[in-house]
Design a protein around this motif. Sequence first.
Motif, PDB file in Angstrom:
ATOM      1  N   LYS A 129     -33.342 -34.145 -27.189  1.00 23.90           N
ATOM      2  CA  LYS A 129     -34.364 -33.256 -26.636  1.00 23.90           C
ATOM      3  C   LYS A 129     -35.351 -34.037 -25.780  1.00 23.90           C
ATOM      4  N   ALA A 130     -35.753 -35.206 -26.257  1.00 19.07           N
ATOM      5  CA  ALA A 130     -36.707 -36.022 -25.501  1.00 19.07           C
ATOM      6  C   ALA A 130     -36.113 -36.502 -24.183  1.00 19.07           C
ATOM      7  N   ALA A 131     -34.814 -36.836 -24.208  1.00 20.54           N
ATOM      8  CA  ALA A 131     -34.149 -37.362 -23.012  1.00 20.54           C
ATOM      9  C   ALA A 131     -33.508 -36.262 -22.173  1.00 20.54           C
ATOM     10  N   ASP A 132     -33.549 -35.033 -22.678  1.00 17.94           N
ATOM     11  CA  ASP A 132     -32.998 -33.879 -21.960  1.00 17.94           C
ATOM     12  C   ASP A 132     -31.513 -34.069 -21.640  1.00 17.94           C
ATOM     13  N   CYS A 133     -30.736 -34.354 -22.698  1.00 18.44           N
ATOM     14  CA  CYS A 133     -29.296 -34.527 -22.525  1.00 18.44           C
ATOM     15  C   CYS A 133     -28.604 -34.140 -23.840  1.00 18.44           C
ATOM     16  N   PRO A 134     -27.276 -33.942 -23.848  1.00 18.79           N
ATOM     17  CA  PRO A 134     -26.565 -33.579 -25.073  1.00 18.79           C
ATOM     18  C   PRO A 134     -26.618 -34.674 -26.136  1.00 18.79           C
ATOM     19  N   VAL A 135     -26.484 -34.259 -27.389  1.00 14.38           N
ATOM     20  CA  VAL A 135     -26.497 -35.217 -28.492  1.00 14.38           C
ATOM     21  C   VAL A 135     -25.371 -36.237 -28.348  1.00 14.38           C
ATOM     22  N   GLY A 136     -24.202 -35.757 -27.956  1.00 13.63           N
ATOM     23  CA  GLY A 136     -23.069 -36.668 -27.791  1.00 13.63           C
ATOM     24  C   GLY A 136     -23.335 -37.751 -26.761  1.00 13.63           C
TER      25      GLY A 136
ATOM     26  N   LEU B   1     -37.766 -46.387 -32.411  1.00 11.27           N
ATOM     27  CA  LEU B   1     -38.774 -45.384 -32.755  1.00 11.27           C
ATOM     28  C   LEU B   1     -38.310 -44.443 -33.853  1.00 11.27           C
ATOM     29  N   GLY B   2     -37.037 -44.474 -34.183  1.00 11.28           N
ATOM     30  CA  GLY B   2     -36.562 -43.748 -35.350  1.00 11.28           C
ATOM     31  C   GLY B   2     -36.312 -42.267 -35.169  1.00 11.28           C
ATOM     32  N   LEU B   3     -36.226 -41.771 -33.944  1.00 16.49           N
ATOM     33  CA  LEU B   3     -35.903 -40.361 -33.765  1.00 16.49           C
ATOM     34  C   LEU B   3     -34.447 -40.101 -34.151  1.00 16.49           C
ATOM     35  N   SER B   4     -34.192 -38.919 -34.635  1.00 19.05           N
ATOM     36  CA  SER B   4     -32.807 -38.531 -34.878  1.00 19.05           C
ATOM     37  C   SER B   4     -32.108 -38.378 -33.535  1.00 19.05           C
ATOM     38  N   TYR B   5     -30.773 -38.327 -33.568  1.00 17.20           N
ATOM     39  CA  TYR B   5     -30.044 -38.151 -32.314  1.00 17.20           C
ATOM     40  C   TYR B   5     -30.398 -36.815 -31.669  1.00 17.20           C
ATOM     41  N   LEU B   6     -30.625 -35.799 -32.482  1.00 12.96           N
ATOM     42  CA  LEU B   6     -30.999 -34.493 -31.939  1.00 12.96           C
ATOM     43  C   LEU B   6     -32.368 -34.554 -31.259  1.00 12.96           C
ATOM     44  N   GLU B   7     -33.334 -35.194 -31.922  1.00 11.83           N
ATOM     45  CA  GLU B   7     -34.666 -35.333 -31.333  1.00 11.83           C
ATOM     46  C   GLU B   7     -34.622 -36.172 -30.059  1.00 11.83           C
ATOM     47  N   ALA B   8     -33.825 -37.242 -30.094  1.00  7.92           N
ATOM     48  CA  ALA B   8     -33.703 -38.096 -28.911  1.00  7.92           C
ATOM     49  C   ALA B   8     -33.074 -37.326 -27.755  1.00  7.92           C
TER      50      ALA B   8
ATOM     51  N   SER C 292     -23.273 -41.832 -27.398  1.00  5.65           N
ATOM     52  CA  SER C 292     -22.483 -42.726 -26.552  1.00  5.65           C
ATOM     53  C   SER C 292     -23.359 -43.808 -25.942  1.00  5.65           C
ATOM     54  N   ARG C 293     -24.537 -43.418 -25.464  1.00 12.39           N
ATOM     55  CA  ARG C 293     -25.439 -44.394 -24.845  1.00 12.39           C
ATOM     56  C   ARG C 293     -25.918 -45.428 -25.854  1.00 12.39           C
ATOM     57  N   VAL C 294     -26.231 -44.982 -27.073  1.00 15.17           N
ATOM     58  CA  VAL C 294     -26.675 -45.911 -28.109  1.00 15.17           C
ATOM     59  C   VAL C 294     -25.566 -46.893 -28.452  1.00 15.17           C
ATOM     60  N   ALA C 295     -24.343 -46.384 -28.604  1.00 14.47           N
ATOM     61  CA  ALA C 295     -23.215 -47.252 -28.947  1.00 14.47           C
ATOM     62  C   ALA C 295     -22.996 -48.303 -27.867  1.00 14.47           C
ATOM     63  N   ARG C 296     -23.081 -47.891 -26.615  1.00 10.95           N
ATOM     64  CA  ARG C 296     -22.872 -48.835 -25.519  1.00 10.95           C
ATOM     65  C   ARG C 296     -24.027 -49.833 -25.414  1.00 10.95           C
ATOM     66  N   ALA C 297     -25.237 -49.349 -25.679  1.00  7.42           N
ATOM     67  CA  ALA C 297     -26.385 -50.254 -25.659  1.00  7.42           C
ATOM     68  C   ALA C 297     -26.262 -51.302 -26.753  1.00  7.42           C
TER      69      ALA C 297
ATOM     70  N   ALA D 200     -30.853 -48.194 -17.657  1.00  7.81           N
ATOM     71  CA  ALA D 200     -32.052 -47.519 -18.146  1.00  7.81           C
ATOM     72  C   ALA D 200     -31.738 -46.397 -19.136  1.00  7.81           C
ATOM     73  N   GLU D 201     -30.712 -45.602 -18.883  1.00 14.35           N
ATOM     74  CA  GLU D 201     -30.415 -44.471 -19.773  1.00 14.35           C
ATOM     75  C   GLU D 201     -29.978 -44.960 -21.147  1.00 14.35           C
ATOM     76  N   ARG D 202     -29.196 -46.041 -21.200  1.00 16.56           N
ATOM     77  CA  ARG D 202     -28.778 -46.597 -22.490  1.00 16.56           C
ATOM     78  C   ARG D 202     -29.971 -47.237 -23.195  1.00 16.56           C
ATOM     79  N   ARG D 203     -30.813 -47.908 -22.415  1.00 19.98           N
ATOM     80  CA  ARG D 203     -32.015 -48.520 -22.987  1.00 19.98           C
ATOM     81  C   ARG D 203     -32.903 -47.455 -23.625  1.00 19.98           C
ATOM     82  N   GLU D 204     -33.086 -46.335 -22.935  1.00 17.09           N
ATOM     83  CA  GLU D 204     -33.925 -45.266 -23.463  1.00 17.09           C
ATOM     84  C   GLU D 204     -33.365 -44.715 -24.768  1.00 17.09           C
ATOM     85  N   ALA D 205     -32.062 -44.447 -24.812  1.00 16.13           N
ATOM     86  CA  ALA D 205     -31.440 -43.908 -26.015  1.00 16.13           C
ATOM     87  C   ALA D 205     -31.591 -44.876 -27.189  1.00 16.13           C
ATOM     88  N   PHE D 206     -31.431 -46.163 -26.925  1.00 20.52           N
ATOM     89  CA  PHE D 206     -31.570 -47.175 -27.968  1.00 20.52           C
ATOM     90  C   PHE D 206     -32.995 -47.220 -28.499  1.00 20.52           C
TER      91      PHE D 206
END
Length: 209
Positions: free
Chosen positions: A165-172, A156-163, A176-181, A144-150
């Motif tokens: 903030k939305a997911a309440d986790c560090p940019v890094g 939806l086109g959010l920047s990594y910084l915006e994502a 990582s989650r996007v790459a793995r997804a 689920a966490e990787r799915r959300e980041a993707f």
Amino acid sequence: MTPARNFRPRPDAADDAATTRLALAARDGEPAKVELFVRALHRDVWRYVAYVSADRQAADDLTQEVFLRALAALPRFAGRSSARAWLLSIARRTVVDSLRHAAARPRLSDLDDWQTAAERSQPQGLPGFDEGVALAELLASIPAERREAFVLTQLLGLSYLEAAKAADCPVGTVRSRVARARSALVSLLRDVETAAPVGHRTGTVPALA
């Protein structure tokens, strides 16, 4: 209203600025302004809850709940982040609350309802197959966490910084989650292509570029 399921280009800064202005204008609760705000972001919210919750059947109800919460909080929205990022953070909390509520309910059956089972058994690559359904099924198979980041960054086109903030986790962590997804989805797509009949090996799912 059932949103169109075609994939659209990611929103640019001008688009985000426009929707944020709509949100700020709608803080006074005037119905016409509120309607413009809801229309501008309804599709993004629907796609987010559908993909992240992995429950397209419940997406309409979840989307309605997101906007009910957002409209209650809208008078306090100050525009420090984009309205899209702010709204998707509310959507995230709504999905989490829904999943927690579902987990707390006693499970009556280990079988999915017949409609969900029918959708999952529908072959890919055939005329009329909904590419949104195909992608949703692939996304549902990754954590689920990787799915959300993707979904936040690639659909939806959010920047990594915006994502972040939305997911309440560090940019890094988002990166990582996007790459793995992406890696998991590429592997799944290869498996689908291998299993599909030769005549139907066409691009039913958007390229992960």
